[in-house]
Structure formats: C-alpha cells, structure tokens
Design an enzyme around this catalytic site. Sequence first.
Site, PDB file in Angstrom:
ATOM      1  N   MET A  31       0.854  -1.398  -0.208  1.00 38.29           N
ATOM      2  CA  MET A  31      -0.057   0.108  -0.065  1.00 38.29           C
ATOM      3  C   MET A  31       0.660   1.181  -0.154  1.00 38.29           C
ATOM      4  SD  MET A  31      -3.271   0.754   0.005  1.00 38.29           S
ATOM      5  CE  MET A  31      -4.493   2.624   0.097  1.00 38.29           C
ATOM      6  N   GLY A  32       0.960   2.298  -1.620  1.00 35.82           N
ATOM      7  CA  GLY A  32       1.827   3.400  -0.977  1.00 35.82           C
ATOM      8  C   GLY A  32       0.758   4.405  -0.618  1.00 35.82           C
ATOM      9  N   ALA A  33       0.904   5.674  -0.908  1.00 34.82           N
ATOM     10  CA  ALA A  33       0.405   7.121  -0.613  1.00 34.82           C
ATOM     11  C   ALA A  33      -0.690   7.207  -2.274  1.00 34.82           C
ATOM     12  CB  ALA A  33       1.334   8.341  -0.777  1.00 34.82           C
ATOM     13  N   PHE A  34      -0.297   6.650  -2.944  1.00 35.12           N
ATOM     14  CA  PHE A  34      -1.353   6.825  -3.792  1.00 35.12           C
ATOM     15  C   PHE A  34      -2.140   5.560  -4.573  1.00 35.12           C
ATOM     16  CE2 PHE A  34       2.081   9.964  -3.943  1.00 35.12           C
ATOM     17  CZ  PHE A  34       1.419  11.011  -4.134  1.00 35.12           C
ATOM     18  N   GLY A  35      -2.038   4.280  -3.740  1.00 34.80           N
ATOM     19  CA  GLY A  35      -2.299   3.814  -4.492  1.00 34.80           C
ATOM     20  C   GLY A  35      -1.926   2.168  -3.647  1.00 34.80           C
ATOM     21  N   LEU A  36      -2.937   1.040  -4.456  1.00 30.94           N
ATOM     22  CA  LEU A  36      -2.728   0.261  -3.443  1.00 30.94           C
ATOM     23  C   LEU A  36      -2.649  -1.147  -4.767  1.00 30.94           C
ATOM     24  CD1 LEU A  36      -3.144  -2.521  -0.847  1.00 30.94           C
ATOM     25  CD2 LEU A  36      -5.724  -2.369  -2.282  1.00 30.94           C
ATOM     26  N   VAL A  37      -1.308  -2.516  -4.256  1.00 31.62           N
ATOM     27  CA  VAL A  37      -1.241  -2.974  -5.156  1.00 31.62           C
ATOM     28  C   VAL A  37      -1.378  -4.266  -4.855  1.00 31.62           C
ATOM     29  CG1 VAL A  37       0.766  -4.606  -6.454  1.00 31.62           C
ATOM     30  CG2 VAL A  37       1.352  -1.391  -5.911  1.00 31.62           C
ATOM     31  N   LYS A  52      -1.466  -2.321  -9.758  1.00 30.46           N
ATOM     32  CA  LYS A  52      -1.410  -1.310  -9.229  1.00 30.46           C
ATOM     33  C   LYS A  52      -2.808  -0.663  -9.208  1.00 30.46           C
ATOM     34  CE  LYS A  52       1.007   2.936  -8.449  1.00 30.46           C
ATOM     35  NZ  LYS A  52       2.581   3.190  -8.022  1.00 30.46           N
ATOM     36  N   ASP A 144      13.633   8.911  -6.205  1.00 26.59           N
ATOM     37  CA  ASP A 144      13.328   8.322  -4.755  1.00 26.59           C
ATOM     38  C   ASP A 144      13.647   6.960  -4.990  1.00 26.59           C
ATOM     39  OD1 ASP A 144      11.517   8.826  -2.709  1.00 26.59           O
ATOM     40  OD2 ASP A 144       9.677   7.160  -3.917  1.00 26.59           O
TER      41      ASP A 144
END
Length: 447
Positions: A31-37, A52, A144
């Site tokens: 899980m990231g700031a802009f989406g779920l994988v 994603k 990054d």
Amino acid sequence: MASQEEFYRTQIFGTVFEITNRYADLNPVGMGAFGLVCSAVDTYTQQPVAIKKIMKPFSTAVLAKRTYRELKLLKHLRHENLICLEDIFLSPLEDIYFVTELQGTDLHRLLQTRPLEKQFLQYFLYQILRGLKYVHSAGVIHRDLKPSNILINENCDLKICDFGLARIQDPQMTGYVSTRYYRAPEIMLTWQKYNVEVDIWSAGCIFAEMIEGKPLFPGKDHVHQFSIITDLLGSPPKDVIDTICSENTLKFVTSLPHRDPVPFTERFKNLKPDAVDLLEKMLVFDPKKRITAGDALTHPYLAPYHDPTDEPVADAKFDWNFNDADLPVDTWRVMMYSEILDFHQVPDSQINPNDTFDDQVAAATAAAEAARQQQQQKQQQQKQQQQRHQGVEHGAQHVQLQHGAKQLSADPLVGDSNGGIPLNVSAANETLNNFANQAAQYATDFE
C-alpha cells in the site's frame, strides 16, 4: 480470437478493486500513498502479475498529471532492470489500474530477513546500476530510489519500480521528494539544483545498507540527516558550500564545527578494497565528482558481471514537454485516454500521439469542451422532457428522478446522468465507443 472481458468487484483492505475477469486470485502485497498493489494471476498467460490501483486519478489536476507522467514513463522505459507495464485499464468507477510483472519481494523486505552474501550483493548492485545507466540515458532521474522500490524475484532478477516521482534532468528543480535516508546532500543544501547524481548517491546508500544490513544514514530529521552524513564524509568542501543559494541554509552549514572525514577503510573494515573504493566513489559530497552509473559498471568490483555489450542505453530521450503544463483535470483525462488507447494500439481519431505536445493539448482541450457542451445539451433536453411530463405523472416523477440520479452508465468512458463531466470525450470516435460498450472494458485481441 477476440476475447470480451467483464469487470468484477472485490474488496481489499476496505478498498474496492474493480478489475476484469482476465485477472484472478487477488492478494494484497503493498500500500502506498497513491495506490494499492495486489498480486494476481493473468488467466490468459497463467503468469503472476502485480496490479496497482491508482485511486481517484482525476480528483485533482496534480494527481492527474502525476498519473499521466507515470504512465508515459512506463511506456517509454523498456529495460530488463526496470518494471515493465503489461496492461493498463480504466474501471467504471474511474480508477486506473497498472498491470506489471510480479516480483517475489523487494530489497527492503529481503534485508530484514537475512544478510546478503557477497555474490548476491555484487549482482544486485550491478543490476541497480545497469538500470540507472539506461534511465539516465533517457534523460530521467528516478528521485526516489530506495530498497522498497527495488523488486527481486526468486531468480535474483532485479527491477527498479515506482517512477511516479521521476523528473527531467533539469538544473532547476521544483522540490525534493526522495526518502530521507537515501537523500543526496545537494538536495538538502541546494534543493533547486540537482541532477542524475542524486540517484547514484541513493544507490550508494543502498549498497552500504546491503553490506551492513541497516541504513547507513538513518536521519531523524533534515538537520540530523545532514549531521550524520558529515560524521562520515566530513564537512562539505568549499565548492559545495558555494552552490548554496538559501541564506538560512548557508548560515546553518557555516556555523557547524569543522569535521574531518572518516576513512572508508576504517568505517568498513571487513569490506574488500575494491568494494570500499566503489562505495567511496558513489558517496561523494560534490555531485560533479560522483561516479556515473556507466563508469560504476566498469569498476573492478563489478567485473564478474560487467558486459559492455549488454548494458544498453535508451534509444531516445524521454519527451518532457508536458512537465511544465498546468492543465485542468478534464484535459489530463483526455490525454490519459489517448495514452491508454495508444498502449492498446487502438487509433484515436482526436489525438495523434505523434503530434507535438501543444497540438495534443489543443485537441484534448477541444475534446473536453465538446464533451461539456454535449453534457449540457443532454441536461437541457432532460430538463425539457421533465417539464413536459409535469402535471401528467406527478407521483411517478419523483421515483423517476430518484432512479435517474443513481443510475450509472454501462459505458466506463461516459459519466453518470447526474450532471458530471462525461468521460467520453471522444464520442465521435467509433473505435473508442466500441471498446466502451463492452460492459465497461476494453476488448483485447489474443491469438
């Protein structure tokens, strides 16, 4: 034979995943700031994939542009050590899904479970630098790079991922974004002036972390981060200090007591000399004196894997013309649709991907405006129709309006009937409509 796909919905960690029946056996992996994988199985190829979900990609112009940038980069950057885009689709809920190869783990998780043997350490570093050589040759900075953005499979094949924050090679940057532990000192000192060398610094930090099993510079904040860097490298040289533009930053740096560098041979006593030498060349205060990815690949430490005939560069520079564009969400939406159609090799009658960016923007803006007018006409027609029915079916009218406000279109590229901007900005495009009319899914041809 053409295969018609349909969407189905499932919930992952409370998040709705709306994907086609081509993909099965979803399991969350990150899980990231802009989406779920999620991991899944591609039922066409029987291969594992990662899906994603970009959540609400058109909620703001900033997020729409970021999603557009990531898609453009994934389409352009094609290399063995970079994650590869295998599919992309838009759901009826207007979420965008990127489908890529699935790797077994990432370097961050791997380092938490076991120390790396020398041969794995060398091979992983080689692949990181091989990927960076290609990325930098395309005129792109990752910005990054960190262990969690480095994916590894059971064969020890390594791929760099997450290009959502990547930027053009430009001496005037608009800010810094890299995770603190892996952030180059020039980003902290002169954050508007940095280049591809920031990725080499990050790779050096990752190299050291693979050696020691823990971050080399685990700063608690910006000041502490800079302090522990100087503990190892000593005070920044005059050439670096002279590049500082911020008066406050300059006062801070010059107020610090002088520190002498610690010899890398002393800091990394158990490391072989050639490994120490390469690490020292990657972690240099002055970015102009930092080793390049291409030169690092030729270093004796990586000799067991170096192959000058198999370390390719990009065929062309990435086109960053869109990067300074400040466009409304509707225009980014049209641009995104055009890129999706281009990925699926479906012609778009309104936007030619070979046109200049300005021409594409003009076409997208015109399409968005045409869509608005089309929706306004539709709303006006509905209003007139409702007025004609007034006094005839008073009781039924309320029910009809309630139903109409909630009814969703079966077309994923068309907005709902309750006044939103229609997503079908290419209504005259017969091919696009053919795609949209198949239960909200692109029809993909498979032999």
